[in-house]
Design a protein around this motif. Structure first.
Motif, PDB file in Angstrom:
ATOM      1  N   LYS A 183       1.707   4.754  -7.587  1.00 38.58           N
ATOM      2  CA  LYS A 183       0.369   3.242  -6.502  1.00 38.58           C
ATOM      3  C   LYS A 183      -0.578   3.530  -7.391  1.00 38.58           C
ATOM      4  O   LYS A 183      -0.832   4.283  -7.848  1.00 38.58           O
ATOM      5  CB  LYS A 183       0.873   3.454  -5.677  1.00 38.58           C
ATOM      6  CG  LYS A 183       3.097   2.857  -5.243  1.00 38.58           C
ATOM      7  CD  LYS A 183       2.953   3.058  -3.689  1.00 38.58           C
ATOM      8  CE  LYS A 183       4.136   2.647  -3.621  1.00 38.58           C
ATOM      9  NZ  LYS A 183       4.689   2.100  -1.953  1.00 38.58           N
ATOM     10  N   SER A 184      -1.307   2.187  -7.710  1.00 39.81           N
ATOM     11  CA  SER A 184      -2.645   2.396  -7.885  1.00 39.81           C
ATOM     12  C   SER A 184      -2.750   0.719  -7.650  1.00 39.81           C
ATOM     13  O   SER A 184      -2.108  -0.367  -7.450  1.00 39.81           O
ATOM     14  CB  SER A 184      -2.768   2.394  -9.248  1.00 39.81           C
ATOM     15  OG  SER A 184      -3.692   1.967 -10.013  1.00 39.81           O
ATOM     16  N   PRO A 185      -4.702   0.578  -6.960  1.00 34.65           N
ATOM     17  CA  PRO A 185      -5.129  -0.234  -6.800  1.00 34.65           C
ATOM     18  C   PRO A 185      -5.485  -1.547  -8.048  1.00 34.65           C
ATOM     19  O   PRO A 185      -5.706  -2.564  -8.002  1.00 34.65           O
ATOM     20  CB  PRO A 185      -6.903   0.063  -5.503  1.00 34.65           C
ATOM     21  CG  PRO A 185      -6.416   1.896  -6.930  1.00 34.65           C
ATOM     22  CD  PRO A 185      -5.345   1.926  -6.925  1.00 34.65           C
TER      23      PRO A 185
ATOM     24  N   ILE B 196     -10.652   5.597  -9.289  1.00 32.79           N
ATOM     25  CA  ILE B 196      -9.383   4.974  -8.668  1.00 32.79           C
ATOM     26  C   ILE B 196      -8.761   6.621  -8.266  1.00 32.79           C
ATOM     27  O   ILE B 196      -9.238   7.867  -9.128  1.00 32.79           O
ATOM     28  CB  ILE B 196      -8.961   4.382  -9.512  1.00 32.79           C
ATOM     29  CG1 ILE B 196      -8.026   4.851 -10.711  1.00 32.79           C
ATOM     30  CG2 ILE B 196      -9.313   3.198 -10.092  1.00 32.79           C
ATOM     31  CD1 ILE B 196      -7.198   4.232 -11.018  1.00 32.79           C
TER      32      ILE B 196
ATOM     33  N   GLN C 289       0.828  -1.009  -0.316  1.00 32.85           N
ATOM     34  CA  GLN C 289      -0.185  -0.114  -0.157  1.00 32.85           C
ATOM     35  C   GLN C 289       1.432   1.298   0.201  1.00 32.85           C
ATOM     36  O   GLN C 289       2.308   0.940   0.298  1.00 32.85           O
ATOM     37  CB  GLN C 289      -0.703  -0.079   0.982  1.00 32.85           C
ATOM     38  CG  GLN C 289      -0.218  -0.528   2.586  1.00 32.85           C
ATOM     39  CD  GLN C 289      -1.126   0.237   3.454  1.00 32.85           C
ATOM     40  OE1 GLN C 289      -1.296   0.904   3.921  1.00 32.85           O
ATOM     41  NE2 GLN C 289      -1.974  -1.102   4.113  1.00 32.85           N
TER      42      GLN C 289
ATOM     43  N   LYS D 194      -5.002   2.311  -0.583  1.00 31.27           N
ATOM     44  CA  LYS D 194      -4.724   0.743  -1.096  1.00 31.27           C
ATOM     45  C   LYS D 194      -4.246   0.424  -2.341  1.00 31.27           C
ATOM     46  O   LYS D 194      -5.153   0.653  -3.032  1.00 31.27           O
ATOM     47  CB  LYS D 194      -5.819  -0.024  -0.544  1.00 31.27           C
ATOM     48  CG  LYS D 194      -5.931  -0.009   0.712  1.00 31.27           C
ATOM     49  CD  LYS D 194      -7.103  -0.997   1.239  1.00 31.27           C
ATOM     50  CE  LYS D 194      -7.584  -0.801   2.588  1.00 31.27           C
ATOM     51  NZ  LYS D 194      -8.039  -1.302   3.376  1.00 31.27           N
ATOM     52  N   THR D 195      -2.775   0.084  -2.725  1.00 34.91           N
ATOM     53  CA  THR D 195      -2.885  -0.170  -3.731  1.00 34.91           C
ATOM     54  C   THR D 195      -2.118  -1.555  -3.745  1.00 34.91           C
ATOM     55  O   THR D 195      -1.175  -2.465  -3.119  1.00 34.91           O
ATOM     56  CB  THR D 195      -1.028   0.984  -4.386  1.00 34.91           C
ATOM     57  OG1 THR D 195      -0.181   0.187  -3.266  1.00 34.91           O
ATOM     58  CG2 THR D 195      -1.879   2.745  -4.117  1.00 34.91           C
ATOM     59  N   GLU D 196      -2.029  -1.871  -5.348  1.00 32.78           N
ATOM     60  CA  GLU D 196      -1.121  -3.523  -5.701  1.00 32.78           C
ATOM     61  C   GLU D 196      -0.512  -4.012  -6.464  1.00 32.78           C
ATOM     62  O   GLU D 196       0.689  -4.676  -6.709  1.00 32.78           O
ATOM     63  CB  GLU D 196      -2.226  -4.448  -5.540  1.00 32.78           C
ATOM     64  CG  GLU D 196      -3.283  -4.869  -4.695  1.00 32.78           C
ATOM     65  CD  GLU D 196      -4.782  -5.848  -5.700  1.00 32.78           C
ATOM     66  OE1 GLU D 196      -4.359  -7.164  -6.302  1.00 32.78           O
ATOM     67  OE2 GLU D 196      -5.488  -6.049  -4.447  1.00 32.78           O
TER      68      GLU D 196
END
Length: 185
Positions: free
Chosen positions: A162-164, A96, A44, A55-57
């Motif tokens: 960074k991105s979900p 997003i 994250q 929250k990122t994956e």
């Protein structure tokens, strides 16, 4: 040289070359998939500027090279003016939140400095929406950091996004060469 509608012929030639460079790098970036961009999974992203946790994956590192004040001429790169634009596209059908920071490239083995990595900045991307981040936007990440504004004549490193969800992230860079005969320093 005779002016063409107020523009010298050499300037027209340079503008045509710049358009060709832009097209080349766009096509090269699209064809190489992850050639300019590296993607990896992360847990994250937390932002200092924003109190929220995104929250990122997915994490993307887009190469940036920018000369902001004068043509770059330290010998490490060809003499000229460098510009980068990073385009980020949300290919999903939902809004997003993303976070981005700048990580400067330093000399291998050197001690980290207080401004090598900026705090995250957050942004919202609409469904199928896109955002562009250019050299001047990148420079704004350095003002203020802990109440201090940092000015750069030249910076090189990565825009870390960074991105979900998976994103489309492409860097486009150009270098405008400076003819020696026209440079007065």
């Amino acid at each position: 040289m005779a002016p063409i509608m107020g523009i010298k012929l050499s300037e027209v030639t340079i503008m045509k070359q710049l358009k060709l460079f832009k097209l080349f790098f766009i096509l090269l970036g699209l064809a190489s998939g992850s050639g300019f961009i590296d993607s990896q999974q992360t847990a994250q992203a937390e932002t200092k500027k924003y109190a929220e946790v995104i929250k990122t994956e997915y994490q993307y590192a887009a190469k940036i090279t920018c000369s902001l004040l004068l043509p770059h001429q330290d010998g490490a790169l060809a003499r000229g003016i460098y510009r980068t634009t990073v385009n980020i596209h949300n290919p999903t059908n939902k809004k997003i939140s993303i976070a981005a920071k700048v990580a400067l490239a330093t000399q291998f083995g050197s001690e980290p400095g207080p401004f090598d990595v900026t705090p995250f900045k957050g942004a919202e991307l609409q469904p199928d929406g896109a955002v562009g981040i250019n050299c001047f936007d990148i420079a704004s990440y350095f003002c203020p950091i802990d109440g201090v504004c940092v000015d750069f004549a030249f910076l090189e490193g990565f825009l870390v996004v960074k991105s979900p969800v998976p994103l489309d992230v492409v860097s486009v860079f150009i270098r405008l060469g400076i003819p020696k005969a026209t440079l007065n320093l």
